[in-house]
Design an enzyme around this catalytic site. Structure first.
Site, PDB file in Angstrom:
ATOM      1  N   ASP A  13      38.821 -41.495  10.025  1.00 13.78           N
ATOM      2  CA  ASP A  13      38.681 -41.403   8.724  1.00 13.78           C
ATOM      3  C   ASP A  13      39.523 -42.366   7.809  1.00 13.78           C
ATOM      4  OD1 ASP A  13      37.083 -39.098   8.783  1.00 13.78           O
ATOM      5  OD2 ASP A  13      38.482 -37.618   8.722  1.00 13.78           O
ATOM      6  N   LYS A  16      36.525 -46.750   7.631  1.00 14.49           N
ATOM      7  CA  LYS A  16      35.828 -47.731   8.224  1.00 14.49           C
ATOM      8  C   LYS A  16      34.470 -47.770   7.538  1.00 14.49           C
ATOM      9  CE  LYS A  16      36.192 -44.841  11.462  1.00 14.49           C
ATOM     10  NZ  LYS A  16      37.092 -43.829  11.280  1.00 14.49           N
ATOM     11  N   GLY A  17      33.762 -46.879   6.703  1.00 11.91           N
ATOM     12  CA  GLY A  17      32.455 -47.107   6.416  1.00 11.91           C
ATOM     13  C   GLY A  17      32.538 -48.075   5.044  1.00 11.91           C
ATOM     14  N   LYS A  18      33.617 -47.698   4.289  1.00 13.28           N
ATOM     15  CA  LYS A  18      33.819 -48.820   3.073  1.00 13.28           C
ATOM     16  C   LYS A  18      34.056 -50.004   3.393  1.00 13.28           C
ATOM     17  CE  LYS A  18      36.974 -50.009  -0.430  1.00 13.28           C
ATOM     18  NZ  LYS A  18      37.786 -50.161  -1.360  1.00 13.28           N
ATOM     19  N   GLY A  40      31.975 -39.240   9.823  1.00 12.19           N
ATOM     20  CA  GLY A  40      31.502 -39.283   8.515  1.00 12.19           C
ATOM     21  C   GLY A  40      31.913 -40.715   7.950  1.00 12.19           C
ATOM     22  N   HIS A  41      30.989 -41.629   7.429  1.00 15.50           N
ATOM     23  CA  HIS A  41      31.667 -42.779   6.931  1.00 15.50           C
ATOM     24  C   HIS A  41      31.125 -42.824   5.525  1.00 15.50           C
ATOM     25  CE1 HIS A  41      32.137 -44.569  11.250  1.00 15.50           C
ATOM     26  NE2 HIS A  41      32.850 -43.760  11.121  1.00 15.50           N
ATOM     27  N   ARG A 143      25.741 -37.436  34.676  1.00 17.77           N
ATOM     28  CA  ARG A 143      24.088 -38.114  35.266  1.00 17.77           C
ATOM     29  C   ARG A 143      23.054 -36.913  34.983  1.00 17.77           C
ATOM     30  NH1 ARG A 143      26.848 -40.021  40.371  1.00 17.77           N
ATOM     31  NH2 ARG A 143      27.783 -38.023  39.819  1.00 17.77           N
ATOM     32  N   GLN A 224      35.613 -42.456  14.665  1.00 22.60           N
ATOM     33  CA  GLN A 224      36.817 -41.714  15.110  1.00 22.60           C
ATOM     34  C   GLN A 224      37.987 -42.803  14.944  1.00 22.60           C
ATOM     35  OE1 GLN A 224      33.954 -41.134  17.351  1.00 22.60           O
ATOM     36  NE2 GLN A 224      33.626 -39.649  15.632  1.00 22.60           N
ATOM     37  N   ARG A 303      36.818 -29.893   5.963  1.00 18.47           N
ATOM     38  CA  ARG A 303      38.071 -29.194   6.417  1.00 18.47           C
ATOM     39  C   ARG A 303      39.320 -29.912   5.791  1.00 18.47           C
ATOM     40  NH1 ARG A 303      37.992 -29.269  12.895  1.00 18.47           N
ATOM     41  NH2 ARG A 303      36.932 -31.067  12.443  1.00 18.47           N
ATOM     42  N   LYS A 331      43.363 -46.826   1.255  1.00 23.79           N
ATOM     43  CA  LYS A 331      44.153 -45.879   0.527  1.00 23.79           C
ATOM     44  C   LYS A 331      45.475 -45.928  -0.149  1.00 23.79           C
ATOM     45  CE  LYS A 331      41.850 -41.696   0.891  1.00 23.79           C
ATOM     46  NZ  LYS A 331      41.000 -40.557   1.399  1.00 23.79           N
ATOM     47  N   ASP A 333      46.556 -46.732  -2.998  1.00 22.39           N
ATOM     48  CA  ASP A 333      46.548 -46.308  -4.377  1.00 22.39           C
ATOM     49  C   ASP A 333      46.964 -44.791  -4.191  1.00 22.39           C
ATOM     50  OD1 ASP A 333      43.862 -46.177  -3.337  1.00 22.39           O
ATOM     51  OD2 ASP A 333      43.493 -44.673  -4.453  1.00 22.39           O
ATOM     52  N   GLY A 413      41.168 -48.082  -3.548  1.00 22.10           N
ATOM     53  CA  GLY A 413      40.114 -47.030  -4.105  1.00 22.10           C
ATOM     54  C   GLY A 413      38.920 -47.097  -3.648  1.00 22.10           C
TER      55      GLY A 413
HETATM   56  P1  GDP Z   1      35.868 -43.263   7.782  1.00 20.02           P
HETATM   57  O1  GDP Z   1      35.262 -42.255   8.523  1.00 20.02           O
HETATM   58  O2  GDP Z   1      36.750 -44.057   8.463  1.00 20.02           O
HETATM   59  O3  GDP Z   1      34.555 -44.080   7.326  1.00 20.02           O
HETATM   60  O4  GDP Z   1      36.371 -42.705   6.412  1.00 20.02           O
HETATM   61  P2  GDP Z   1      35.858 -41.509   5.641  1.00 20.02           P
HETATM   62  O5  GDP Z   1      34.835 -41.790   4.771  1.00 20.02           O
HETATM   63  O6  GDP Z   1      35.797 -40.265   6.319  1.00 20.02           O
HETATM   64  O7  GDP Z   1      37.170 -41.221   4.847  1.00 20.02           O
HETATM   65  C1  GDP Z   1      37.818 -42.009   3.973  1.00 20.02           C
HETATM   66  C2  GDP Z   1      37.752 -41.314   2.470  1.00 20.02           C
HETATM   67  O8  GDP Z   1      38.539 -42.115   1.579  1.00 20.02           O
HETATM   68  C3  GDP Z   1      36.494 -41.381   1.885  1.00 20.02           C
HETATM   69  O9  GDP Z   1      36.380 -40.466   1.062  1.00 20.02           O
HETATM   70  C4  GDP Z   1      36.315 -42.880   0.861  1.00 20.02           C
HETATM   71  O10 GDP Z   1      35.581 -42.798  -0.060  1.00 20.02           O
HETATM   72  C5  GDP Z   1      37.835 -42.793   0.518  1.00 20.02           C
HETATM   73  N1  GDP Z   1      38.369 -44.272   0.532  1.00 20.02           N
HETATM   74  C6  GDP Z   1      38.176 -45.257   1.150  1.00 20.02           C
HETATM   75  N2  GDP Z   1      38.959 -46.242   0.611  1.00 20.02           N
HETATM   76  C7  GDP Z   1      39.851 -45.747  -0.180  1.00 20.02           C
HETATM   77  C8  GDP Z   1      40.998 -46.080  -0.897  1.00 20.02           C
HETATM   78  O11 GDP Z   1      41.559 -47.308  -0.819  1.00 20.02           O
HETATM   79  N3  GDP Z   1      41.427 -45.306  -1.878  1.00 20.02           N
HETATM   80  C9  GDP Z   1      40.943 -44.339  -2.239  1.00 20.02           C
HETATM   81  N4  GDP Z   1      41.622 -43.416  -3.014  1.00 20.02           N
HETATM   82  N5  GDP Z   1      40.190 -43.579  -1.315  1.00 20.02           N
HETATM   83  C10 GDP Z   1      39.586 -44.311  -0.642  1.00 20.02           C
HETATM   84  P1  IMO Z   2      35.286 -40.774  11.688  1.00 21.80           P
HETATM   85  O1  IMO Z   2      34.285 -41.588  12.235  1.00 21.80           O
HETATM   86  C1  IMO Z   2      38.268 -37.761  11.878  1.00 21.80           C
HETATM   87  C2  IMO Z   2      38.248 -34.967  15.610  1.00 21.80           C
HETATM   88  C3  IMO Z   2      37.664 -33.732  15.203  1.00 21.80           C
HETATM   89  C4  IMO Z   2      38.674 -32.937  16.541  1.00 21.80           C
HETATM   90  C5  IMO Z   2      38.392 -33.987  17.507  1.00 21.80           C
HETATM   91  C6  IMO Z   2      37.275 -33.770  18.617  1.00 21.80           C
HETATM   92  O2  IMO Z   2      34.534 -40.236  10.461  1.00 21.80           O
HETATM   93  O3  IMO Z   2      36.463 -41.111  11.438  1.00 21.80           O
HETATM   94  P2  IMO Z   2      34.460 -33.861  18.328  1.00 21.80           P
HETATM   95  O4  IMO Z   2      33.717 -33.288  17.360  1.00 21.80           O
HETATM   96  O5  IMO Z   2      34.308 -35.346  18.486  1.00 21.80           O
HETATM   97  O6  IMO Z   2      34.514 -32.956  19.733  1.00 21.80           O
HETATM   98  O7  IMO Z   2      36.012 -33.494  17.770  1.00 21.80           O
HETATM   99  O8  IMO Z   2      38.109 -35.278  16.922  1.00 21.80           O
HETATM  100  N1  IMO Z   2      37.169 -35.988  15.033  1.00 21.80           N
HETATM  101  C7  IMO Z   2      37.218 -36.779  13.748  1.00 21.80           C
HETATM  102  N2  IMO Z   2      38.358 -36.806  12.797  1.00 21.80           N
HETATM  103  N3  IMO Z   2      37.326 -38.566  11.871  1.00 21.80           N
HETATM  104  C8  IMO Z   2      36.215 -38.517  12.798  1.00 21.80           C
HETATM  105  O9  IMO Z   2      35.220 -39.371  12.545  1.00 21.80           O
HETATM  106  C9  IMO Z   2      36.203 -37.562  13.768  1.00 21.80           C
HETATM  107  N4  IMO Z   2      35.388 -37.411  14.711  1.00 21.80           N
HETATM  108  C10 IMO Z   2      35.984 -36.432  15.380  1.00 21.80           C
HETATM  109  O10 IMO Z   2      38.283 -33.284  14.042  1.00 21.80           O
HETATM  110  O11 IMO Z   2      39.975 -32.892  16.254  1.00 21.80           O
HETATM  111 MG    MG Z   3      35.273 -40.100   8.402  1.00 22.11          MG
END
Ligand code: GDP
Ligand code: IMO
Ligand code: MG
Length: 422
Positions: A13, A16-18, A40-41, A143, A224, A303, A331, A333, A413
């Site tokens: 989290d 990465k997606g951004k 979740g990106h 396998r 991850q 969560r 993040k 900011d 942001g």
């Molecule tokens: P990922 O899994 O690595 O793609 O990250 P997630 O999307 O799960 O979580 C990142 C969260 O932070 C998302 O809600 C984004 O919209 C938000 N986000 C990304 N970059 C920034 C930032 O620079 N500032 C703030 N405030 N939010 C950000």
């Molecule tokens: P992105 O790509 C944050 C965490 C789960 C749990 C552990 C194992 O959005 O960064 P799993 O479902 O893989 O068996 O869970 O890994 N986890 C993540 N935490 N971002 C993720 O993906 C995650 N994918 C799995 O919360 O602790």
């Molecule tokens: Mg994520």
């Protein structure tokens, strides 16, 4: 040409997606190499906020090829929902998405096995996203897996035989009551298979390597983060794939000498969702402030994310394992309103100071912090590096000095535009 790899340096989290979306205009191909819908990106642009789980984050840009590589695990039911959500906002991606025939399928019974395993573990559970990731990778390595390419040949029989084995496990190993859920899950799953079949399946390793020969540019999008890696993460509180740079080689079929830049992405602080150790975690109002300001709630499960100060010991470990060439700080900011920012620069383990990540990250670790001044400035409207307050410049310098790697992007942001490239 080489494949540039972008991956998370913390517990996922990181944003990465951004950043993949921001960097996509520079690339021809965007490829996911591991993980599955546990990811979740999030992307935000033109008042659209979108969360992708299986589909690469290059999908919103025109004339780009997106690839789901062999290292990814796909749940067709979730894939279908993603396609539908994209369709609703006017994106038809059937022409610019390829799926590896060698990617494994998450079956409904894998999801049930995930739930059964977590419930059996009780207090020691991983805190899995319950998407069936662990059981699917387990079947891959034993396998016994079902792959996308199997959809084309004698599929129903293969599916039924795997399902039978899973049901035996659910009943005998876990004594798990699955009957109420299975029918519904299977209905959605087979509908998902119909959606998946509309896409082109390929031996994507050929496509990727041929593209490199033709001089095309490729970015591999990690899911991850390094501290969730099956080998190098905080085991057993990890995911079931190699989230590190080497995972891009096995998850796409590229040789190590084909890896170019390695973008390492991290938050200006640190978060974790799920169970497991987190040395710099803040259980107090400062942690709550980070959660509130950063909206730190999981993109996949909703969560609350655990929050804490940046951990340079863990960050340097991740940089070492991945061979990171450029850092991306996200993040930033979120720290706008802190008088003092703390950074962990060493651990004290049984009274002895170390900068190396120990075998076990547990409660014996006492983080050693340094204090840095906060910038107390609203960064969300900053559009160039020249507008950075002095305290932020010092924070960036501190990170570059501690890691020896340049910080090339600073995110201020969630929006595409709120990205400062240095
Ligand atoms: P990922 O899994 O690595 O793609 O990250 P997630 O999307 O799960 O979580 C990142 C969260 O932070 C998302 O809600 C984004 O919209 C938000 N986000 C990304 N970059 C920034 C930032 O620079 N500032 C703030 N405030 N939010 C950000
Ligand atoms: P992105 O790509 C944050 C965490 C789960 C749990 C552990 C194992 O959005 O960064 P799993 O479902 O893989 O068996 O869970 O890994 N986890 C993540 N935490 N971002 C993720 O993906 C995650 N994918 C799995 O919360 O602790
Ligand atoms: Mg994520």
């Amino acid at each position: 040409m080489k494949v540039d790899v972008l991956l998370g340096l913390q517990w996922g989290d990181e944003g990465k997606g951004k950043v993949v979306d921001v960097l996509t205009p520079k690339y021809d191909i965007i490829a996911r190499f591991q993980g599955g819908p546990n990811a979740g990106h999030t992307l935000e642009f033109n008042n659209i906020k979108h969360v992708l789980h299986t589909i690469p984050s290059g999908i919103f840009r025109e004339n780009k090829l997106n690839i789901i590589g062999n290292g990814v695990v796909i749940d067709p039911a979730i894939f279908k929902k993603e396609i539908e959500a994209l369709g609703k906002i006017g994106f038809d991606i059937s022409k610019n998405l390829l799926v590896s025939k060698k990617a494994h399928l998450i079956m409904p019974t894998h999801r049930l096995l995930d739930a059964a395993s977590e419930s059996k573990k009780g207090e020691t559970k991983i805190g899995s996203t319950l998407k069936g990731i662990g059981p699917t990778y387990r079947d891959k390595t034993s396998r016994d897996g079902l792959r996308v390419g199997d959809i084309e040949i004698n599929f129903k029989n293969k599916y039924e035989s795997r399902k039978k084995a899973h049901i035996e496990q659910l009943e005998k190993l876990y004594n798990f009551d699955y009957k109420d859920q299975l029918e519904n899950l299977e209905k959605e799953w087979f509908e998902g298979i119909d959606t998946l079949k509309k896409f082109k399946f390929a031996d994507t390793e050929h496509i990727i390597n041929n593209a490199l020969k033709e001089g095309k540019s490729i970015i591999a999008e990690g899911a991850q983060g390094t501290l969730l890696d099956i080998d190098f993460g905080s085991y057993p509180f990890v995911t079931s794939s190699n989230t590190i740079c080497a995972g891009a080689c096995t998850g796409l079929g590229i040789a190590p000498n084909k890896v170019g830049k390695v973008y390492g992405i991290f938050k200006a602080y640190c978060t974790r969702v799920g169970m497991g150790p987190f040395p710099t975690e803040l259980m107090d109002e400062t942690g709550q402030k980070m959660r509130d300001v950063g909206n730190e709630y999981g993109s996949t499960t909703g969560r609350p994310r655990r929050c804490g100060w940046i951990d340079m010991v863990a960050l340097n470990y991740a940089i070492m394992i991945n061979g990171v060439t450029e850092l991306i700080m996200m993040k930033t900011d979120v720290l706008d309103n802190f008088d003092t920012i703390k950074a962990c620069v060493a651990y004290k383990v049984n009274g002895v100071e170390t900068k190396e990540l120990p075998y076990e990250l547990n409660s014996d670790i006492e983080p050693v912090f340094v204090d840095l001044p906060g910038w107390k400035t609203n960064l969300t409207e900053v559009t160039s590096e020249g507008q950075f307050p002095e305290a932020l410049k010092s924070y960036i310098k501190f990170i570059e000095k501690e890691t020896g790697v340049p910080v090339k992007i600073v995110s201020v942001g969630p929006n595409r535009e709120q990205t400062i490239i240095r």
